[in-house]
Design a protein around this motif. Structure first.
Motif, PDB file in Angstrom:
ATOM      1  N   VAL A 420      -8.549 -12.371  42.287  1.00 47.60           N
ATOM      2  CA  VAL A 420      -7.144 -12.070  41.997  1.00 47.60           C
ATOM      3  C   VAL A 420      -6.298 -13.312  42.226  1.00 47.60           C
ATOM      4  CG1 VAL A 420      -5.161 -10.711  42.733  1.00 47.60           C
ATOM      5  CG2 VAL A 420      -7.383  -9.625  42.510  1.00 47.60           C
ATOM      6  N   ASN A 423      -6.800 -15.866  39.557  1.00 51.94           N
ATOM      7  CA  ASN A 423      -6.112 -15.491  38.323  1.00 51.94           C
ATOM      8  C   ASN A 423      -4.630 -15.805  38.415  1.00 51.94           C
ATOM      9  OD1 ASN A 423      -8.267 -14.600  36.804  1.00 51.94           O
ATOM     10  ND2 ASN A 423      -8.147 -12.503  37.599  1.00 51.94           N
ATOM     11  N   SER A 493      -6.845  -7.824  37.789  1.00 55.66           N
ATOM     12  CA  SER A 493      -6.207  -8.125  39.071  1.00 55.66           C
ATOM     13  C   SER A 493      -5.461  -6.917  39.583  1.00 55.66           C
ATOM     14  CB  SER A 493      -5.244  -9.305  38.903  1.00 55.66           C
ATOM     15  OG  SER A 493      -5.953 -10.432  38.470  1.00 55.66           O
TER      16      SER A 493
END
Lengths: 540, 292
Positions: A420, A423, A493
């Protein structure tokens, strides 16, 4: 169309209904007028026959007055014979006022009383005649003196036959009238409903979707004008339909293009995904290939270090005893420190290689989704930054890490959380145009009030347009499809954060930057970050 | 109080009766303008005290009792019914008017006098003579009109007229007798004979007249409309005046039996011009007038 269907259609037609109404009305009128005529005529005939019988009887009474008074049977019989020549005569009886029959004439044919029309008339002296006393006095007597009676019976069989002929004639006339009027009505209706039928035929054709048909104007009446209006309407509808067809075709073509484009994008994503999968496999294979010699290097380094450590006292005694000597092309006093450092470098580098390989494998495998470890987000950020650094595309972008000291751990999968963070950081980097410098700031925080750990990734890039803010979390939605975006990053995410009972929130302002905030509940025990978490800010 | 009221009421009823003494009891057969006309003539010349009883107003009237109680000086009988009612009176003089039965009763009733309904035969015969009719048919009942026919025959013989007479005993015989006159007469003389001329047979006279083209001369104006060529009608007012003269004579003391039956004094000739013309006797009308 079968005859039965034609008949059903004709029966349901306006023309047939009008014809039926006219026919029934005409029949009703014919029956009513015919009945009225028959009843009136029968009544008139009956009255006429009664009056005729009365008149004949009265005439007879007048004729027989004097012979009856004189009781002259011969004359009376002669009068009776004369009367018997009357066509419907049946019988005649002349009586005196005391009831004696002076003359009787009867035809031999026997008739029942219902077949006879009888009248009995009193025979009186003429009312104008007066007795001498009355004549002298001048008074008038109201009625003449009763002399006798005359009974006349007329045969009504002929009258009944005439009545029957009258009824038949009236019925036949009424029937002919009905037939004639109905025929004329039918012809008139055909003429009148001609334009109506043309209108209906046109409408039925249009009902099947044939708007090309035009209703020819038959007459200038209301249906004719309606036919003209409907023809215009059909022409307009035809134009609209052609327009709609053309637009529909254009829409279909556009949708085909769109679908084709979408298909190409999806195929590109599939190819990208396949390539990433292949890359993962390659990375895994490379990790294995690197890890094995690295293990050998590490082991050899340890062996060398161990050997060097055990050989060093010996060499130092030799140097003390014999003086400095040359070892490996350099004097021992220089080599001793260099070799020690080299062994340490070998050990450290091999450990680093091992760690990199381990991280690579862990990232590639990814999957300890069910792992519920205590994870320090600061450490996650450091690991993410390691990978980002390996990615290498942030030459003129400064990445500032501002970890929260004593940040409580969260419960979850560190690799997923790391994915996450990667990203989010990659998105921030990509949001900054390559033509200028930019800053990506990573700030961790702890909200003791709500017991939440937060991680903020902020950039000063181009921001997100308001119209696509609501679509950020959609799968396969990306503003960088052309440049290889999969449209799955934020979707995954958000999924991971939600799985960790947290939330992912974006705030953005065009041309000013975007702020992404991850909020995850802290672990129940309120544990703090491990000793490996560097609490100091880091600038990459 | 009731007794007093009854007494006064009875007195009021009886007082007029006490004052109701009169000379003439007028018996009128029925209320008819002809009788009223004759009565008016009766009253015209002299005012008699009288009491009028209209017989048609009562179901049964006892004339004898009235005459006995009222003691009138004479009785004036108007019509056959009145004469019939006065039939029982033998003492009180009776003057009969407008009655056909007066001649038949006169022979048996000496107290009966009056004026007959027969015009003098000479008048009729003069009329026939003026019409140039020489054969005159005549039907009569001997008991009722025999006396008159006898006088007529005598007068006819004098005037050169042949009377073709037929006797009848019932009205029904009239028709038969009339038939026997066909072709034998050129005029018919209709007498005021209730048998020869009845309601049932009066038509036969005029039918005979039509069929055989002979004029009928009758005695009453009513027959002109039926086809009579001429009638000799009695003046009813003059009849009353004749009776008034007779009454005056009786009241003066003359016996009724001394007063013979009289012919009517005034007789009017009336003709039917249409019938006369049809019968071809219009030209002779002028000849009739001088004898009227």
């Amino acid at each position: 169309m079968s005859p039965c269907t034609q008949f059903i259609n004709f029966r349901a037609s306006f023309q047939f209904k009008l014809f039926l109404i006219f026919t029934l009305l005409t029949a009703l009128m014919a029956v009513l007028f015919g009945s009225a005529y028959i009843v009136t005529e029968i009544r008139e005939q009956s009255i006429y026959a009664g009056n005729r019988c009365q008149l004949i009887a009265a005439h007879l009474a007048d004729t027989v007055r004097l012979p009856l008074f004189a009781e002259n049977r011969t004359v009376l019989m002669q009068i009776a014979q004369d009367t018997a020549r009357t066509p419907d005569f049946h019988s005649l009886t002349v009586r005196t006022n005391d009831g004696r029959v002076l003359a009787e004439m009867r035809k031999p044919v026997s008739r029942s009383p219902s077949e006879l029309l009888s009248r009995t008339v009193e025979v009186r002296s003429t009312p104008l005649g007066s007795s001498p006393e009355s004549a002298i006095i001048g008074s008038k007597e109201p009625v003449g003196a009763l002399i006798g009676t005359v009974r006349l019976d007329l045969d009504t069989t002929e009258f009944k036959a005439r009545t029957q002929r009258l009824i038949m004639m009236a019925c036949a006339t009424a029937f002919l009238f009905w037939i004639s009027v109905s025929s004329l009505c039918y012809l008139a209706l055909r003429q009148v409903t001609r334009s109506f039928n043309a209108l209906m035929r046109g409408l039925e054709s249009m009902q099947t979707g044939n708007y090309a048909v035009r209703i020819a104007p038959v007459s200038n009446d209301e249906p004719g004008r309606a036919a003209g209006a409907i023809s215009l309407l059909a022409a307009s509808l035809q134009e609209r339909e052609e327009e709609n067809r053309r637009l529909q075709q254009q829409l279909i073509n556009a949708m085909r293009l769109e679908v084709q484009k979408e298909k190409q994008q999806i195929m590109a994503k599939l190819i990208q995904t396949n390539r990433m999968t292949s890359l993962g496999l390659l990375a895994s294979s490379m990790a294995h290939e690197i890890n094995t010699p690295n293990g050998a290097i590490k082991l050899a380094g340890q062996q060398v270090a161990k050997t060097w450590k055990s050989a060093l006292p010996i060499l130092e005694r030799v140097a003390e005893e014999e003086g400095d000597f040359v070892l490996g092309g350099a004097v021992f006093s220089l080599v001793r420190g260099e070799v020690t450092k080299a062994t340490e470098v070998i050990a450290r580098c091999s450990e680093r290689i091992e760690k990199v390989v381990q991280d690579m494998r862990a990232y590639n495998v990814g999957g300890h989704s069910d792992a519920k470890d205590r994870v320090n987000l600061n450490q996650v950020v450091v690991d993410a930054l390691t990978i980002i650094r390996a990615h290498g595309r942030h030459g003129n972008i400064v990445i500032q890490n501002e970890p929260y000291p004593e940040l409580p751990a969260v419960t979850g999968n560190r690799y997923q959380l790391e994915q996450v963070v990667i990203n989010l950081i990659l998105n921030s980097i990509q949001a900054i145009p390559e033509s200028r410098n930019g800053v990506v700031t990573i700030v961790s925080d702890y909200d003791s009030l709500h017991g939440e750990v937060s991680l903020v990734v902020r950039d000063d890039g181009k921001g997100i347009r308001p119209d696509i803010m609501s679509r950020l979390m959609e799968p396969f939605f990306s503003t960088r499809m052309e440049s290889g975006g999969s449209g799955l990053g934020l979707y995954i995410s958000n999924f991971i954060v939600t799985e960790h009972r947290g939330r992912l929130v974006f705030e953005s302002e065009p041309d000013k930057g975007t702020t992404a905030t991850i909020s995850i509940p802290a672990a129940d025990n309120g544990g703090t970050a491990g000793p490996d978490a560097p609490p100091v800010p880091e600038v990459v | 109080m009731r007794i007093l009221t009854a007494f006064i009421f009875s007195l009021a009823l009886l007082l007029p009766l006490a004052a109701d003494a009169y000379d003439v009891l007028v018996l009128q057969s029925r209320r008819d303008p002809a009788f009223e006309e004759a009565l008016a003539g009766f009253r015209a010349n002299r005012r008699f005290s009288e009491r009028v009883v209209v017989l048609a107003d009562y179901a049964d009237v006892d004339i004898t009792r009235i005459v006995r109680e009222d003691q009138p000086a004479l009785v004036l009988a108007l019509g056959d019914r009145a004469l019939e009612a006065a039939n029982k009176l033998r003492q009180t003089p009776v003057i009969a008017l407008i009655s056909l039965g007066i001649h038949s009763r006169h022979a048996t009733h000496s107290n009966l006098t009056g004026v007959g309904m027969f015009a003098p035969p000479e008048r009729y015969l003069s009329l026939f003579h003026g019409m140039k009719k020489r054969h005159v048919g005549l039907i009569y009942h001997p008991a009722k009109s025999g006396w008159y026919v006898q006088l007529a025959r005598q007068a006819a013989q004098r005037m050169g007229i042949e009377l073709v007479v037929r006797e009848v005993s019932t009205p029904r015989d009239t028709l038969t007798q009339l038939a026997t006159l066909a072709g034998k007469v050129d005029a018919l003389w209709m007498l005021p004979d209730a048998t020869a001329v009845a309601r049932e047979t009066v038509e036969a006279y005029f039918r005979f007249s039509q069929e055989h083209n002979v004029p009928v001369v009758s005695f009453a104006n009513a027959y002109l409309g039926l086809g009579a060529a001429a009638v000799l009608e009695i003046d009813r007012a003059e009849l009353g005046r004749q009776a008034s003269d007779m009454g005056s004579a009786i009241l003066k003391g003359t016996e009724a039996s001394d007063i013979p039956l009289a012919y009517p004094r005034r007789i009017q000739l009336k003709t039917n011009p249409s019938v006369m013309k049809h019968l071809g006797i219009a030209a002779e009308r002028a000849a009739l007038h001088p004898r009227e």
